[in-house]
Design a protein around this motif. Structure first.
Motif, PDB file in Angstrom:
ATOM      1  N   ALA A 193       0.525  -1.331  -0.068  1.00  0.00           N
ATOM      2  CA  ALA A 193      -0.353  -0.138  -0.348  1.00  0.00           C
ATOM      3  C   ALA A 193       1.110   1.311  -0.182  1.00  0.00           C
ATOM      4  CB  ALA A 193      -1.271  -0.194   1.474  1.00  0.00           C
ATOM      5  N   THR A 194       2.366   0.810   0.640  1.00  0.00           N
ATOM      6  CA  THR A 194       2.816   2.276   0.319  1.00  0.00           C
ATOM      7  C   THR A 194       2.915   2.483  -0.863  1.00  0.00           C
ATOM      8  OG1 THR A 194       4.305   1.598   2.962  1.00  0.00           O
ATOM      9  CG2 THR A 194       5.102   3.300   1.224  1.00  0.00           C
ATOM     10  N   ALA A 195       3.207   1.626  -1.553  1.00  0.00           N
ATOM     11  CA  ALA A 195       3.557   2.314  -3.022  1.00  0.00           C
ATOM     12  C   ALA A 195       2.415   3.033  -3.912  1.00  0.00           C
ATOM     13  CB  ALA A 195       3.856   1.163  -4.174  1.00  0.00           C
TER      14      ALA A 195
ATOM     15  N   GLU B 280      -8.383   2.045   9.440  1.00  0.00           N
ATOM     16  CA  GLU B 280      -6.897   3.091  10.859  1.00  0.00           C
ATOM     17  C   GLU B 280      -6.174   1.391  11.181  1.00  0.00           C
ATOM     18  OE1 GLU B 280      -3.981   4.904   9.851  1.00  0.00           O
ATOM     19  OE2 GLU B 280      -6.072   6.318   8.700  1.00  0.00           O
ATOM     20  N   THR B 281      -5.631   0.653  10.758  1.00  0.00           N
ATOM     21  CA  THR B 281      -5.051  -0.793  11.256  1.00  0.00           C
ATOM     22  C   THR B 281      -4.527  -0.654  12.618  1.00  0.00           C
ATOM     23  OG1 THR B 281      -4.673  -0.864   8.781  1.00  0.00           O
ATOM     24  CG2 THR B 281      -3.478  -2.420  10.864  1.00  0.00           C
ATOM     25  N   ILE B 282      -3.610   0.476  13.270  1.00  0.00           N
ATOM     26  CA  ILE B 282      -2.970   0.421  14.040  1.00  0.00           C
ATOM     27  C   ILE B 282      -4.291   1.302  15.223  1.00  0.00           C
ATOM     28  CG2 ILE B 282      -1.110   2.172  15.364  1.00  0.00           C
ATOM     29  CD1 ILE B 282       0.475   1.857  12.855  1.00  0.00           C
TER      30      ILE B 282
ATOM     31  N   ALA C  51      -9.730   5.010  -1.506  1.00  0.00           N
ATOM     32  CA  ALA C  51      -9.798   4.488  -0.241  1.00  0.00           C
ATOM     33  C   ALA C  51      -8.554   3.683  -0.286  1.00  0.00           C
ATOM     34  CB  ALA C  51     -10.948   4.020  -0.325  1.00  0.00           C
ATOM     35  N   ASP C  52      -7.704   3.608   0.513  1.00  0.00           N
ATOM     36  CA  ASP C  52      -6.432   2.767   1.384  1.00  0.00           C
ATOM     37  C   ASP C  52      -7.545   1.687   1.688  1.00  0.00           C
ATOM     38  OD1 ASP C  52      -5.170   1.472   2.638  1.00  0.00           O
ATOM     39  OD2 ASP C  52      -3.894   2.795   3.485  1.00  0.00           O
ATOM     40  N   MET C  53      -7.598   0.908   1.622  1.00  0.00           N
ATOM     41  CA  MET C  53      -8.497  -0.649   2.097  1.00  0.00           C
ATOM     42  C   MET C  53      -7.851  -1.670   2.170  1.00  0.00           C
ATOM     43  SD  MET C  53     -11.813  -0.750   0.509  1.00  0.00           S
ATOM     44  CE  MET C  53     -13.371   0.813   0.528  1.00  0.00           C
TER      45      MET C  53
ATOM     46  N   ALA D 167      -2.130  -7.004   0.455  1.00  0.00           N
ATOM     47  CA  ALA D 167      -2.742  -8.386   0.956  1.00  0.00           C
ATOM     48  C   ALA D 167      -2.294  -9.110   2.039  1.00  0.00           C
ATOM     49  CB  ALA D 167      -2.395  -8.825  -0.270  1.00  0.00           C
ATOM     50  N   GLN D 168      -1.552  -8.297   2.538  1.00  0.00           N
ATOM     51  CA  GLN D 168      -1.275  -9.296   4.540  1.00  0.00           C
ATOM     52  C   GLN D 168      -1.880  -9.209   5.443  1.00  0.00           C
ATOM     53  OE1 GLN D 168       0.498  -6.582   2.558  1.00  0.00           O
ATOM     54  NE2 GLN D 168       1.227  -5.058   3.880  1.00  0.00           N
ATOM     55  N   LYS D 169      -3.543  -8.682   5.107  1.00  0.00           N
ATOM     56  CA  LYS D 169      -3.942  -8.854   5.930  1.00  0.00           C
ATOM     57  C   LYS D 169      -5.831 -10.033   5.658  1.00  0.00           C
ATOM     58  CE  LYS D 169      -2.047  -4.327   6.583  1.00  0.00           C
ATOM     59  NZ  LYS D 169      -1.367  -4.414   7.806  1.00  0.00           N
TER      60      LYS D 169
HETATM   61  N1  PMP Z   1      -2.611   1.089   5.077  1.00  0.00           N
HETATM   62  C1  PMP Z   1      -2.632   0.712   5.702  1.00  0.00           C
HETATM   63  C2  PMP Z   1      -3.993   0.628   6.993  1.00  0.00           C
HETATM   64  C3  PMP Z   1      -2.015  -0.531   6.645  1.00  0.00           C
HETATM   65  O1  PMP Z   1      -2.780  -1.078   7.125  1.00  0.00           O
HETATM   66  C4  PMP Z   1      -0.591  -0.738   6.238  1.00  0.00           C
HETATM   67  C5  PMP Z   1       0.274  -1.849   6.620  1.00  0.00           C
HETATM   68  N2  PMP Z   1       0.023  -2.583   8.077  1.00  0.00           N
HETATM   69  C6  PMP Z   1      -0.004   0.294   4.935  1.00  0.00           C
HETATM   70  C7  PMP Z   1      -1.101   0.749   4.571  1.00  0.00           C
HETATM   71  C8  PMP Z   1       1.194  -0.278   4.320  1.00  0.00           C
HETATM   72  O2  PMP Z   1       1.244  -0.929   3.449  1.00  0.00           O
HETATM   73  P1  PMP Z   1       2.922  -1.449   3.128  1.00  0.00           P
HETATM   74  O3  PMP Z   1       3.633  -2.309   4.588  1.00  0.00           O
HETATM   75  O4  PMP Z   1       1.830  -3.380   2.337  1.00  0.00           O
HETATM   76  O5  PMP Z   1       3.444  -1.219   2.063  1.00  0.00           O
END
Ligand code: PMP
Length: 359
Positions: A76-78, A150-152, A170-172, A193-195
């Protein structure tokens, strides 16, 4: 063999039937005499795997043909860069600021144009999402970007923002495929994908066709959405194994009853943990009731010094990765699709028992 209930925020737990299928066909996929890992991405076998994954995903989401599915890398960072390179291009976009991940998207977009904050919950410690009525939207914005979950922080939108005629992005990453989705509300969505989708290494992007533009000058070719759309996501070597595994996860979701069933189960799972929190004098939910995440339940202990023994006891009972993100501390239980209800029941029982033991 030992399997734990893995509450990690990602890379995260995968459905066991999917892991078993991967194991069963690891050395010889469908009589090819080779592992998916060893296949040419352009060969007939992998192309069939890739097409099947996309077809399953399209069925799950009910995707109309004017939405393209891209299977990318870079996380998602890219996408924090790729979205503004392709959609912002020096103009101005609106952002809803709900915490750490939306802030990262905002900071990166600011390198490619104007990233305007349309609403922020920062003054309340990001303990809720801004209401629709508080969004100060620019009707001329190139797009409105938000982070549905927001994952955190464990803060989640209970609604899809109305952006009018402005495309919604949207960042899903941590909520994709966790419940039904009305894709027609969105211009572009992306997710690592990793979630909920599979192993790390694959990034899913879904783009409405009218948003394919000439990217801003200087954009690397590997960051141009059109290049992937025109080449079936095979401009260069895609993350083949992760793509295959995600396809199996999509099939598992379908077999479990699809997104409706996922949503009902996820709502129930999260509610069980929030019920424990709300009935407790030891645990404190971090997030306001109307913005609580179904995916990442965050809480603290009234006595912080008990956190270490809480985590150690959970670990000993077979529940791992409950520690909150290092930037915020506390506890975080990630309850993605693949977390069985039995894992959530065990967690709730453990939490009640731990509280009793402190009395
Ligand atoms: N956005 C959200 C909402 C995330 O939870 C994360 C990863 N925890 C990221 C972006 C970053 O994702 P990535 O590590 O796949 O670049």
């Amino acid at each position: 063999m030992r399997r734990v209930y893995n509450f990690s925020s990602g890379p995260a737990i995968l459905p066991q039937p999917v892991l078993e299928q991967i194991q069963a066909e690891l050395l010889d996929w469908n009589g090819t005499g080779m592992s998916v890992m060893e296949m040419s991405h352009r060969g007939e076998a992998f192309v069939s795997i890739a097409e099947r994954a996309e077809a399953t995903l399209r069925r799950l989401l009910g995707l109309p043909s004017n939405y393209k599915v891209l299977f990318l890398q870079g996380g998602a960072t890219a996408q924090f860069s790729m979205v503004p390179m392709n959609l912002l291009r020096g103009a101005s976009a609106d952002f809803i600021d709900t915490g750490i991940w939306s802030k990262k998207a905002i900071a990166e977009a600011g390198r490619y144009g104007s990233a305007r904050v349309a609403a922020s919950a920062e003054s309340d410690g990001f303990n809720h999402v801004p209401e629709q009525t508080s969004l100060e939207l620019d009707g001329q914005a190139a797009y409105l970007h938000y982070t549905p979950n927001e994952t955190i922080g464990g803060v989640e939108f209970g609604y899809v923002p109305d952006s009018g005629t402005v495309p919604l992005v949207a960042d899903m990453s941590s909520t994709m495929l966790s419940r039904p989705l009305d894709i027609s509300r969105f211009g572009l969505i992306y997710a690592g994908a990793q979630k909920n989708l599979g192993p790390a290494g694959l990034t899913l992007v879904i783009v409405r066709e009218d948003l394919f533009h000439e990217p801003m000058a200087g954009t690397p070719k590997v960051f141009d959405y059109r290049v992937y759309a025109d080449n079936g996501s095979m401009y260069n070597t895609p993350p083949t194994f992760a793509w295959y595994a995600a396809g199996l996860v999509f099939e598992w979701i379908e077999a479990e009853g699809g997104l409706q069933a996922m949503g009902e189960r996820n709502r129930r799972k999260a509610q069980k943990v929030y019920d424990v929190l709300d009935a407790s004098s030891l645990y404190r939910a971090k997030v306001r009731a109307d913005s609580r995440s179904w995916m990442n339940v965050t809480f603290t202990l009234a006595d912080e010094t008990l956190e270490a023994s809480f985590l150690a006891g959970a670990e000993a009972a077979g529940m791992s990765d409950l520690r909150g993100h290092r930037s915020v501390g506390g506890i975080r239980a990630s309850l993605y699709n693949a977390m069985p209800e039995s894992g959530v029941d065990m967690l709730c029982e453990y939490m009640r028992e731990f509280e009793r033991s402190q009395a």
